[in-house]
Scaffold this motif. Structure first.
Motif: not given
Length: 216
Positions: A209-211, A198-205, A87-93, A80-82
């Motif tokens: 860290l969350r994992i 840039d936004a997608r990179h930010h969320i992946r970073s 989906i956050r990466e998609v939406l924020e991008g 669920e965390v993944i």
């Protein structure tokens, strides 16, 4: 929420916002049982609006009802965390892409100010997380798409279940600041593709860290 604004809101809304903030800030952690009496005493609110707030948080998916336990803050499993971060990466991008098309200089200045505030409060986990949240909310508004904003706000509530903040890691406020700055620069230049990247990179970073935080 300021005291003045709270005075003009229905008690159920006040109770909801207080409970939500306590979950977002990690004061009430996943797996915690939520009892009406204890919440009412904690926030100095009567039990009826607390009951309404609990029902609303259950509807939001932040609380679940467990037999013999009542309302409990939902715990997310690894998958669920993944999925949340995917989906956050998609939406924020998408939000950053739209912002590059619509942002005014005033909106860009607000993003810069909030980014500076986040960096300034880097040593305080609560303040840095709040400044970061305000930055992302400002980014959503700048996207100027009400349906996207609704989806992102709903997702933000679910992200509250993660507990804590990845900004607590040494050096993360500084790296997040630079990632935010890259997003802002792309928005200012009107480069929608780069803003999305840039936004997608930010969320992946943040996801990495969350994992790591979950493993610890």
């Amino acid at each position: 929420m300021s005291p003045d604004s709270a005075d003009h809101q229905p008690r159920g809304e006040v109770a909801y916002q207080k409970l939500l903030a306590a979950i977002q800030h990690g004061e009430l952690k996943p797996g915690t049982r939520i009892r009406e009496v204890e919440v009412a005493e904690r926030f100095g609110i009567s039990r009826t609006p607390v009951r309404d707030a609990i029902r609303r948080l259950e509807s939001d998916g932040l609380l679940i009802h467990m037999p013999r336990h009542g309302a409990v803050i939902k715990e997310l499993d690894h998958r669920e965390v993944i999925e949340l971060y995917e989906i956050r990466e998609v939406l924020e991008g998408t939000a950053a892409r739209y912002a590059a098309r619509h942002a005014s200089e005033l909106e860009i200045a607000e993003l810069e100010d909030l980014n500076e505030l986040m960096l300034k409060n880097g040593q305080d986990p609560v303040k840095v997380a709040e400044a970061n949240r305000l930055f992302h909310q400002a980014l959503y508004r700048t996207a100027n798409n009400r349906y996207l904003i609704d989806a992102l706000n709903s997702l933000s509530n679910s992200m509250a279940l993660l507990g804590g903040t990845t900004l607590q890691y040494d050096g993360r406020p500084e790296s997040a600041y630079q990632e935010h700055k890259n997003i802002i620069d792309s928005i200012r230049s009107g480069n929608a593709d780069q803003a999305d990247t840039d936004a997608r990179h930010h969320i992946r970073s943040a996801q990495r860290l969350r994992i790591k935080l979950l493993r610890e």
